[in-house]
Design a protein around this motif. Structure first.
Motif, PDB file in Angstrom:
ATOM      1  N   PRO A 220    -109.185  17.479  24.725  1.00 49.94           N
ATOM      2  CA  PRO A 220    -109.910  16.386  25.292  1.00 49.94           C
ATOM      3  C   PRO A 220    -110.880  16.655  26.524  1.00 49.94           C
ATOM      4  N   ALA A 221    -110.298  17.871  27.087  1.00 50.61           N
ATOM      5  CA  ALA A 221    -110.850  18.237  28.592  1.00 50.61           C
ATOM      6  C   ALA A 221    -112.431  18.795  28.245  1.00 50.61           C
ATOM      7  N   ALA A 222    -112.366  19.200  26.717  1.00 44.94           N
ATOM      8  CA  ALA A 222    -113.794  19.848  26.410  1.00 44.94           C
ATOM      9  C   ALA A 222    -115.120  18.948  26.448  1.00 44.94           C
ATOM     10  N   ILE A 223    -114.957  17.507  26.451  1.00 47.80           N
ATOM     11  CA  ILE A 223    -115.904  16.658  26.654  1.00 47.80           C
ATOM     12  C   ILE A 223    -116.634  16.924  28.022  1.00 47.80           C
ATOM     13  N   HIS A 224    -115.792  17.439  29.035  1.00 51.45           N
ATOM     14  CA  HIS A 224    -116.481  17.424  30.188  1.00 51.45           C
ATOM     15  C   HIS A 224    -116.712  19.016  30.357  1.00 51.45           C
ATOM     16  N   SER A 225    -117.954  19.517  29.550  1.00 53.91           N
ATOM     17  CA  SER A 225    -118.195  20.973  29.552  1.00 53.91           C
ATOM     18  C   SER A 225    -119.664  21.215  29.384  1.00 53.91           C
ATOM     19  N   THR A 226    -119.991  22.521  29.501  1.00 53.81           N
ATOM     20  CA  THR A 226    -121.174  22.856  29.444  1.00 53.81           C
ATOM     21  C   THR A 226    -121.437  24.388  29.529  1.00 53.81           C
ATOM     22  N   TYR A 227    -122.703  24.817  29.068  1.00 44.41           N
ATOM     23  CA  TYR A 227    -122.979  26.297  28.647  1.00 44.41           C
ATOM     24  C   TYR A 227    -124.325  26.610  29.830  1.00 44.41           C
ATOM     25  N   ARG A 228    -124.400  27.748  30.378  1.00 39.91           N
ATOM     26  CA  ARG A 228    -125.420  28.060  31.120  1.00 39.91           C
ATOM     27  C   ARG A 228    -126.017  29.500  30.778  1.00 39.91           C
ATOM     28  N   GLU A 285    -116.769  24.290  46.547  1.00 38.39           N
ATOM     29  CA  GLU A 285    -117.533  25.676  46.526  1.00 38.39           C
ATOM     30  C   GLU A 285    -116.706  26.834  46.799  1.00 38.39           C
ATOM     31  N   ALA A 286    -116.060  26.883  47.624  1.00 39.03           N
ATOM     32  CA  ALA A 286    -115.273  27.834  48.124  1.00 39.03           C
ATOM     33  C   ALA A 286    -114.016  28.398  47.239  1.00 39.03           C
ATOM     34  N   ALA A 287    -113.506  27.400  46.355  1.00 43.54           N
ATOM     35  CA  ALA A 287    -112.652  27.785  45.478  1.00 43.54           C
ATOM     36  C   ALA A 287    -113.372  28.339  44.106  1.00 43.54           C
ATOM     37  N   PHE A 288    -114.627  27.850  43.798  1.00 44.96           N
ATOM     38  CA  PHE A 288    -115.269  28.273  42.651  1.00 44.96           C
ATOM     39  C   PHE A 288    -115.597  29.777  43.161  1.00 44.96           C
ATOM     40  N   ARG A 313    -121.344  35.252  40.041  1.00 51.66           N
ATOM     41  CA  ARG A 313    -120.603  34.603  40.799  1.00 51.66           C
ATOM     42  C   ARG A 313    -121.516  33.188  41.271  1.00 51.66           C
ATOM     43  N   ARG A 314    -122.954  33.306  41.553  1.00 47.43           N
ATOM     44  CA  ARG A 314    -123.623  32.115  41.706  1.00 47.43           C
ATOM     45  C   ARG A 314    -123.839  31.344  40.603  1.00 47.43           C
ATOM     46  N   THR A 315    -123.837  31.849  39.430  1.00 46.58           N
ATOM     47  CA  THR A 315    -124.136  30.991  38.151  1.00 46.58           C
ATOM     48  C   THR A 315    -122.523  30.026  37.933  1.00 46.58           C
ATOM     49  N   LEU A 316    -121.546  30.861  38.135  1.00 45.94           N
ATOM     50  CA  LEU A 316    -120.404  30.028  37.729  1.00 45.94           C
ATOM     51  C   LEU A 316    -119.909  29.084  38.879  1.00 45.94           C
ATOM     52  N   THR A 317    -120.600  29.355  40.136  1.00 43.53           N
ATOM     53  CA  THR A 317    -120.171  28.489  41.175  1.00 43.53           C
ATOM     54  C   THR A 317    -121.141  27.143  40.770  1.00 43.53           C
ATOM     55  N   ALA A 318    -122.316  27.110  40.487  1.00 50.10           N
ATOM     56  CA  ALA A 318    -123.358  26.258  40.178  1.00 50.10           C
ATOM     57  C   ALA A 318    -122.885  25.402  38.925  1.00 50.10           C
ATOM     58  N   VAL A 319    -122.266  26.202  37.985  1.00 51.39           N
ATOM     59  CA  VAL A 319    -121.897  25.280  36.660  1.00 51.39           C
ATOM     60  C   VAL A 319    -120.778  24.609  36.946  1.00 51.39           C
ATOM     61  N   LEU A 320    -119.800  25.262  37.692  1.00 55.07           N
ATOM     62  CA  LEU A 320    -118.420  24.442  37.900  1.00 55.07           C
ATOM     63  C   LEU A 320    -118.940  23.223  38.869  1.00 55.07           C
ATOM     64  N   GLY A 321    -119.654  23.467  39.952  1.00 54.93           N
ATOM     65  CA  GLY A 321    -119.931  22.742  40.981  1.00 54.93           C
ATOM     66  C   GLY A 321    -120.795  21.247  40.223  1.00 54.93           C
ATOM     67  N   GLU A 322    -121.376  21.651  39.065  1.00 53.71           N
ATOM     68  CA  GLU A 322    -122.001  20.524  38.350  1.00 53.71           C
ATOM     69  C   GLU A 322    -120.935  19.600  37.639  1.00 53.71           C
ATOM     70  N   LEU A 323    -120.258  20.395  36.937  1.00 56.36           N
ATOM     71  CA  LEU A 323    -119.163  19.516  36.256  1.00 56.36           C
ATOM     72  C   LEU A 323    -118.228  18.761  37.061  1.00 56.36           C
ATOM     73  N   ALA A 324    -117.796  19.343  38.293  1.00 51.55           N
ATOM     74  CA  ALA A 324    -116.806  18.681  39.181  1.00 51.55           C
ATOM     75  C   ALA A 324    -117.750  17.508  39.833  1.00 51.55           C
ATOM     76  N   GLU A 325    -119.044  17.453  40.088  1.00 45.97           N
ATOM     77  CA  GLU A 325    -119.716  16.493  40.537  1.00 45.97           C
ATOM     78  C   GLU A 325    -119.719  15.359  39.396  1.00 45.97           C
ATOM     79  N   LYS A 326    -119.923  15.508  38.338  1.00 43.24           N
ATOM     80  CA  LYS A 326    -119.804  14.497  37.197  1.00 43.24           C
ATOM     81  C   LYS A 326    -118.623  13.834  37.104  1.00 43.24           C
ATOM     82  N   ARG A 327    -117.084  14.481  37.495  1.00 38.59           N
ATOM     83  CA  ARG A 327    -115.972  14.183  37.380  1.00 38.59           C
ATOM     84  C   ARG A 327    -115.669  13.361  38.724  1.00 38.59           C
TER      85      ARG A 327
END
Length: 328
Positions: A220-228, A285-288, A313-327
């Motif tokens: 179910p968590a995969a609903i909140h996912s993306t690929y960059r 962002e610090a955790a990412f 590092r920058r891409t992972l931080t941006a991708v996880l930040g985008e997903l976290a903002e939506k949640r």
């Protein structure tokens, strides 16, 4: 072109019979294998055509999805269940190759595709341990912009080219394989080998083995996912780096997490250290960045790819930040 025999398989049993001696190759869409044959990198004595085998996407009993190995990449990307329940997989597929190739390439072939390292594709002018064990690796001292920073060895630094497999690694998919001793299930994260001192051994497949299906777990968590995917041009280019990510936040902390990288290793790279850092933490962002640093602690760069750790590092931080903002 080297001479070879050709046969069409009517079903899996027939395919296994025709490929029993392991001297030939199974042919799906041919979008990688035929290119390798033209370059004299691959010289199979026989081809067993699998295009007549059933290509179905079915609901699994446990709530996941069962994807036939003959399913076309374009078909899988457009499937409603994939788009809604595993959006990172759909996005990964759509970022790979061109629409014409996606409509020809198969899921099984995608998993088995070989590196696009230019030295591997040059049997007349370059040394390559993956192509000819013990010959040396011209890539290490050569053009290394696209090469590995994780999981490589002194024998090989080529990267795995698949976008789809990076998403499958983040999801935790399984590969179903039929062999001479019957069917077995292999986690996608264990399917591809790191080069070590035998870069010619790329997977755990044995002679005569046939991929029959991919199983996606109920997630179910995969609903909140993306690929960059970060690449040198916007289409039909392999990844400099890519990030597949699943992030679910409950009660202010990360509850569901899955991260995998592409373009940085000889296999799709499941970022287990990064996941361990993030699980149960508040998204920030610090955790990412801390998670990225943990995953990159053993990164080894070459002359031409020193930019990759920071880009990842920058891409992972941006991708996880985008997903976290939506949640949020």
């Amino acid at each position: 072109m080297n001479p070879f025999s050709y046969g069409r398989a009517g079903d899996v049993v027939d395919a296994m019979r025709q490929g029993a001696n392991g001297a030939g190759r199974f042919l799906g869409g041919g979008t990688n294998l035929v290119d390798l044959m033209r370059q004299n990198v691959e010289k199979p004595s026989a081809l067993v055509d699998l295009t007549g085998l059933p290509a179905a996407i079915e609901e699994a009993q446990d709530g996941g999805l069962l994807i036939g190995a003959s399913v076309r990449n374009g078909t899988l990307a457009a499937h409603p269940a994939v788009r809604t329940r595993y959006p990172l997989l759909s996005r990964a597929l759509l970022s790979g190759a061109s629409s014409q190739i996606r409509n020809m390439a198969t899921v099984g072939g995608n998993i088995l595709q070989r590196t696009r390292c230019a030295y591997f594709y040059d049997p007349e002018g370059a040394r390559c341990n993956k192509r000819q064990p013990g010959s040396g690796c011209d890539a290490i001292e050569g053009f290394t912009r696209y090469h590995a920073i994780l999981g490589g060895s002194d024998q090989c630094v080529a990267t795995h080219p698949s976008d789809m497999c990076v998403a499958l690694a983040a999801i935790g998919a399984d590969v179903q394989v039929m062999g001479t001793s019957g069917e077995r299930t292999i986690p996608i994260v264990d399917f591809h080998r790191l080069p070590g001192d035998r870069p010619d051994l790329e997977t755990v497949m044995e002679p005569g083995d046939l991929i029959t299906a991919i199983r996606l777990p109920p997630l179910p968590a995969a609903i909140h996912s993306t690929y960059r995917k970060v690449r040198d041009r916007s289409s039909y280019a392999f990844a400099l780096i890519s990030v597949a990510a699943i992030l679910d936040v409950k009660d202010g902390v990360i509850d569901g997490i899955g991260v995998a990288f592409g373009g940085v290793a000889p296999k799709p790279w499941r970022a287990l250290r990064a996941e361990a850092i993030l699980r149960g933490r508040a998204p920030s962002e610090a955790a990412f960045r801390e998670a990225a640093d943990a995953e990159l602690v053993e990164a080894r760069t070459l002359a031409g790819n020193g930019f990759k750790p920071d880009l990842l590092r920058r891409t992972l931080t941006a991708v996880l930040g985008e997903l976290a903002e939506k949640r949020a």
